[in-house]
Scaffold this motif. Structure first.
Motif, PDB file in Angstrom:
ATOM      1  N   VAL A  76      10.898  -2.522  -7.548  1.00  0.00           N
ATOM      2  CA  VAL A  76      10.639  -3.499  -6.624  1.00  0.00           C
ATOM      3  C   VAL A  76      11.789  -4.293  -6.645  1.00  0.00           C
ATOM      4  CG1 VAL A  76       9.003  -5.397  -5.917  1.00  0.00           C
ATOM      5  CG2 VAL A  76       8.162  -3.421  -7.238  1.00  0.00           C
ATOM      6  N   GLY A  77      12.578  -4.785  -7.491  1.00  0.00           N
ATOM      7  CA  GLY A  77      13.619  -5.730  -7.429  1.00  0.00           C
ATOM      8  C   GLY A  77      14.812  -4.917  -6.849  1.00  0.00           C
ATOM      9  N   GLN A  78      14.922  -3.703  -6.973  1.00  0.00           N
ATOM     10  CA  GLN A  78      15.995  -2.857  -6.420  1.00  0.00           C
ATOM     11  C   GLN A  78      15.940  -2.844  -4.839  1.00  0.00           C
ATOM     12  OE1 GLN A  78      15.590   0.647  -8.816  1.00  0.00           O
ATOM     13  NE2 GLN A  78      17.980   0.319  -9.202  1.00  0.00           N
ATOM     14  N   VAL A 113       2.718  -4.627  -2.223  1.00  0.00           N
ATOM     15  CA  VAL A 113       2.258  -3.257  -1.946  1.00  0.00           C
ATOM     16  C   VAL A 113       3.213  -2.227  -2.742  1.00  0.00           C
ATOM     17  CG1 VAL A 113       2.352  -1.364  -0.175  1.00  0.00           C
ATOM     18  CG2 VAL A 113       1.425  -3.495   0.230  1.00  0.00           C
ATOM     19  N   LEU A 114       4.519  -2.464  -2.878  1.00  0.00           N
ATOM     20  CA  LEU A 114       5.363  -1.655  -3.581  1.00  0.00           C
ATOM     21  C   LEU A 114       4.926  -1.705  -5.156  1.00  0.00           C
ATOM     22  CD1 LEU A 114       9.118  -2.551  -2.245  1.00  0.00           C
ATOM     23  CD2 LEU A 114       8.057  -0.324  -2.403  1.00  0.00           C
ATOM     24  N   THR A 115       4.522  -2.952  -5.612  1.00  0.00           N
ATOM     25  CA  THR A 115       4.163  -2.887  -7.152  1.00  0.00           C
ATOM     26  C   THR A 115       2.819  -1.791  -7.304  1.00  0.00           C
ATOM     27  OG1 THR A 115       5.009  -5.017  -7.034  1.00  0.00           O
ATOM     28  CG2 THR A 115       3.355  -4.497  -8.879  1.00  0.00           C
ATOM     29  N   ARG A 122      -1.175   4.000  -5.242  1.00  0.00           N
ATOM     30  CA  ARG A 122      -2.160   3.903  -4.115  1.00  0.00           C
ATOM     31  C   ARG A 122      -2.531   2.333  -3.953  1.00  0.00           C
ATOM     32  NH1 ARG A 122      -5.694   7.286  -1.387  1.00  0.00           N
ATOM     33  NH2 ARG A 122      -7.753   6.734  -1.080  1.00  0.00           N
ATOM     34  N   VAL A 123      -2.559   2.065  -2.696  1.00  0.00           N
ATOM     35  CA  VAL A 123      -3.268   0.737  -2.062  1.00  0.00           C
ATOM     36  C   VAL A 123      -3.782   0.893  -0.560  1.00  0.00           C
ATOM     37  CG1 VAL A 123      -0.922   0.019  -0.901  1.00  0.00           C
ATOM     38  CG2 VAL A 123      -2.486  -1.653  -2.390  1.00  0.00           C
ATOM     39  N   GLY A 124      -4.671  -0.129  -0.338  1.00  0.00           N
ATOM     40  CA  GLY A 124      -5.256  -0.064   0.604  1.00  0.00           C
ATOM     41  C   GLY A 124      -5.103  -1.492   1.655  1.00  0.00           C
ATOM     42  N   LEU A 125      -4.651  -1.624   2.713  1.00  0.00           N
ATOM     43  CA  LEU A 125      -4.683  -2.773   3.491  1.00  0.00           C
ATOM     44  C   LEU A 125      -5.675  -2.762   4.622  1.00  0.00           C
ATOM     45  CD1 LEU A 125      -0.878  -3.020   3.797  1.00  0.00           C
ATOM     46  CD2 LEU A 125      -2.005  -3.768   2.179  1.00  0.00           C
ATOM     47  N   PHE A 126      -6.578  -3.813   4.369  1.00  0.00           N
ATOM     48  CA  PHE A 126      -7.583  -4.314   5.446  1.00  0.00           C
ATOM     49  C   PHE A 126      -7.253  -5.166   6.322  1.00  0.00           C
ATOM     50  CE2 PHE A 126     -12.156  -6.290   5.692  1.00  0.00           C
ATOM     51  CZ  PHE A 126     -12.411  -5.583   6.787  1.00  0.00           C
ATOM     52  N   VAL A 139      -5.760  -7.861   3.874  1.00  0.00           N
ATOM     53  CA  VAL A 139      -6.422  -8.170   2.594  1.00  0.00           C
ATOM     54  C   VAL A 139      -6.024  -6.890   1.936  1.00  0.00           C
ATOM     55  CG1 VAL A 139      -8.569  -8.281   1.114  1.00  0.00           C
ATOM     56  CG2 VAL A 139      -8.368  -9.407   3.354  1.00  0.00           C
ATOM     57  N   LEU A 140      -5.419  -6.842   0.541  1.00  0.00           N
ATOM     58  CA  LEU A 140      -5.096  -6.139   0.060  1.00  0.00           C
ATOM     59  C   LEU A 140      -6.123  -5.344  -1.158  1.00  0.00           C
ATOM     60  CD1 LEU A 140      -1.444  -5.318  -1.716  1.00  0.00           C
ATOM     61  CD2 LEU A 140      -3.504  -5.169  -3.162  1.00  0.00           C
ATOM     62  N   TYR A 141      -6.299  -4.333  -1.014  1.00  0.00           N
ATOM     63  CA  TYR A 141      -7.245  -3.562  -2.234  1.00  0.00           C
ATOM     64  C   TYR A 141      -6.557  -2.730  -3.192  1.00  0.00           C
ATOM     65  CZ  TYR A 141     -11.170  -5.750   0.356  1.00  0.00           C
ATOM     66  OH  TYR A 141     -12.180  -6.655   1.073  1.00  0.00           O
TER      67      TYR A 141
END
Length: 455
Positions: A76-78, A113-115, A122-126, A139-141
Motif C-alpha cells: 500500500v505504501g508503494q 480499498v487497497l488494504t 475483495r471489497v465493496g463500496l456502497f 460506505v466500505l464493506y
C-alpha cells in the motif's frame, strides 16, 4: 424465499480463506485468539486441568511473525507514495475531500480499498445518502460482510450486507448496557417497477424479519440500478477469486506452528532439567537435597558406588526445526517480494533487472488497475448523484520503487546537458524521473524559475 442470513455459495467457500488472511494481517493477537484453529493441540493437551495448562503454555510460547501485515502495509505504501492524479469538476473535487460517511477523503478511501484488496482480494463500496437528504457518501464493506448477491443477465439485482449496530438493552433493575446486534441491509431491484430499494432486516424472536423498506431517489427520481461497486483483486465483477496472499498466509501459519514446537523444545531442554540416580536407598531417594538440581545442590548417598546424573538433550531435532523455519522464511520472502527481507544489491544486467521487477510487480499492477477502474466507476456514479456531467480522471501510481538515483548519476545527466549531448528538456525529464522535482512540476515552470534567477 431465501432467508436473509443464508449466504451465497461462493461466500461460504471463501469465508475461511478471507478470515485466515485477515487474521494474519491483524497479527499475533488475532491468531492466538483462535487457539486450536491455527495451533492444534498435542497428545498431552487433553481436557484435564493439567492438559489445558500445558496447551496454554504451548500457545503462549509460540511466536507469530507478522509477514502478511508487513507485505500489505509495504505494498500500500508503494502505491500511495505518489499522490493520486485527479481531474474533477469543482463540486466533485470538494465532495471527494469528505466522501466517506466518517468524512474521510478519496485518498484515505483508496488506502482502505487497497488494504482490503491486497489482504483478502475483495471489497465493496456502497453509495448512499441520508434519509433526510443531502450529499451522498460512501460506505466500505469488507469481503466477509458482503454475504449474498445476485445478477440477471449480468445486471446486479440484489446485494446483502451484514452490519453490526450498537443498541441499549436492559440488564437487571435500572441498568442499561450496550450490546452489538447484527442486522442485514438488502439492496435490491424491485421486480415490479424495476427500481432500486433497500430493506433492513433485524433479529426478532430468533429470526430475521424485514423491519423497514427505503426507496432512495436522486433529484426526486427513482434509481434503476444498485449503487454498489465490487472491487476484487482481478476484476470488478460480483464473482469471487482466490485471495492474493492466501499462499503467504498458509506459510505464515506453518511457520507459526514450527515456532510453537521449537519454543516447546527449548523450554524442555533449557529449563526443565531431569536427573537420575542409581544405588541409593529409599530414604536417600526421598532426601530433599536429592530431589533438587542447581549449582549449590549436593546429592549424597552412603553407597560409594551410587550414581547421579542429569539427562541432557542431544540430537538434531532442534537443527531440523531451525532449518524448516528458515526455509519457510525464504519462501515467504519469495512470495511477498522484497518487503519481507532486503535482498543484497548485486550486479545484474538491465534485462534481468527488468524481468525481476516485472515479475514482482505484475500482480500488484493487476490489483492497482482493478482498484482504479472500480473507483472510477464509483466516482462516475457519484457524479450523477451530484448532477455533475464533466469528465472524470483518476490515475494511481505505478512507479512502486523508491530507488533514488546516486549523486554520480545525477551529475552525469547534468554534465551531458551542459555538453549538449542531450537537450535541456531531456535532462529535465531524466531529473524528474529521479524525483528531483515536486509532483506535477513542468519544464516550462522550471525554465521560468531559472530565467528569473538569472535576472
Amino acid at each position: 424465499m431465501i432467508d436473509i442470513d443464508n449466504p451465497h455459495p461462493e461466500h461460504t467457500i471463501r469465508l475461511a480463506e478471507w478470515d485466515k488472511c485477515k487474521d494474519c494481517y491483524i497479527g499475533e493477537g488475532a491468531i492466538k485468539e483462535k487457539t486450536t484453529k491455527y495451533l492444534p493441540k498435542l497428545e498431552r493437551h487433553d481436557d484435564t486441568t493439567e492438559g489445558k495448562a500445558r496447551y496454554a503454555d504451548y500457545l503462549s510460547r509460540a511466536t507469530f511473525f507478522g509477514v502478511v501485515s508487513t507485505v500489505v502495509t509495504g505494498r500500500v505504501g508503494q502505491v500511495m507514495r505518489i499522490p493520486l492524479q485527479t481531474e474533477f469538476a469543482p463540486l466533485l473535487q470538494e465532495w471527494s475531500a469528505t466522501l466517506m460517511r466518517d468524512k474521510s477523503s478519496l485518498t484515505e478511501l483508496t488506502k482502505r480499498v487497497l488494504t482490503e484488496v491486497i489482504t483478502t482480494g475483495r471489497v465493496g463500496l456502497f453509495l448512499d445518502r441520508p434519509e433526510t437528504g443531502g450529499d451522498p457518501y460512501v460506505v466500505l464493506y469488507k469481503a466477509q460482510d458482503i454475504t449474498n448477491w445476485e445478477t440477471v443477465d449480468d445486471r446486479l439485482v440484489r446485494v446483502v450486507l451484514k452490519e453490526n449496530t450498537i443498541a441499549l438493552r436492559e440488564r437487571g433493575e435500572d441498568k442499561m448496557v450496550q450490546v452489538i446486534e447484527p442486522r442485514y441491509r438488502e439492496l435490491r431491484i424491485n421486480p415490479e417497477n424495476g427500481l432500486y430499494e433497500v430493506a433492513i432486516h433485524v433479529l426478532k424472536n430468533g429470526k430475521y424479519v424485514e423491519a423497514e423498506i427505503l426507496e432512495p431517489r436522486n433529484s426526486g427520481q427513482g434509481i434503476d440500478y444498485i449503487p454498489f461497486q465490487f472491487i476484487n483483486a482481478d476484476s470488478t465483477s460480483p464473482d469471487t477469486s482466490k485471495p492474493p496472499l492466501l499462499d503467504l498466509a498458509n506459510l505464515n501459519l506453518a511457520h507459526y506452528r514450527n515456532s510453537a514446537d521449537y519454543e516447546q523444545l527449548l523450554h524442555r531442554v533449557g529449563v526443565a532439567a531431569t536427573f537420575y540416580s542409581a544405588g541409593i536407598t529409599e530414604d536417600e531417594s526421598n532426601e530433599p537435597n536429592n530431589l533438587s538440581v542447581g549449582p549449590d545442590v549436593r546429592w549424597v548417598s552412603s553407597n560409594p558406588n551410587a550414581k547421579f546424573g542429569i539427562l541432557e538433550f542431544s540430537g538434531s531435532s532442534a537443527t531440523a526445526m531451525e532449518t524448516a523455519m528458515l526455509e519457510k522464511m525464504q519462501m515467504m520472502a519469495t512470495i511477498g517480494g522484497q518487503l519481507v527481507q532486503r535482498h543484497r544489491k548485486q550486479v545484474e544486467t538491465a534485462e534481468t533487472a527488468r524481468l525481476r521487477s516485472a515479475s514482482e510487480n505484475s500482480q500488484l499492477d493487476t490489483m492497482v488497475n482493478t482498484v482504479e477502474i472500480g473507483l472510477l466507476q464509483l466516482l462516475t456514479m457519484s457524479a450523477k448523484w451530484l448532477n455533475v456531467s464533466e469528465g472524470i480522471t483518476l490515475l494511481m501510481n505505478r512507479d512502486y520503487l523508491d530507488d533514488r538515483w546516486s549523486p554520480e548519476e545525477l551529475k552525469a545527466v547534468n554534465e551531458a546537458e551542459m555538453l549538449g549531448i542531450i537537450s535541456k528538456e531531456t535532462g529535465f525529464q531524466m531529473r524528474k524521473k529521479m524525483e528531483v522535482y515536486s509532483e506535477g512540476w513542468s519544464f516550462e515552470e522550471e525554465s521560468a524559475l531559472l530565467s528569473n534567477q538569472g535576472v
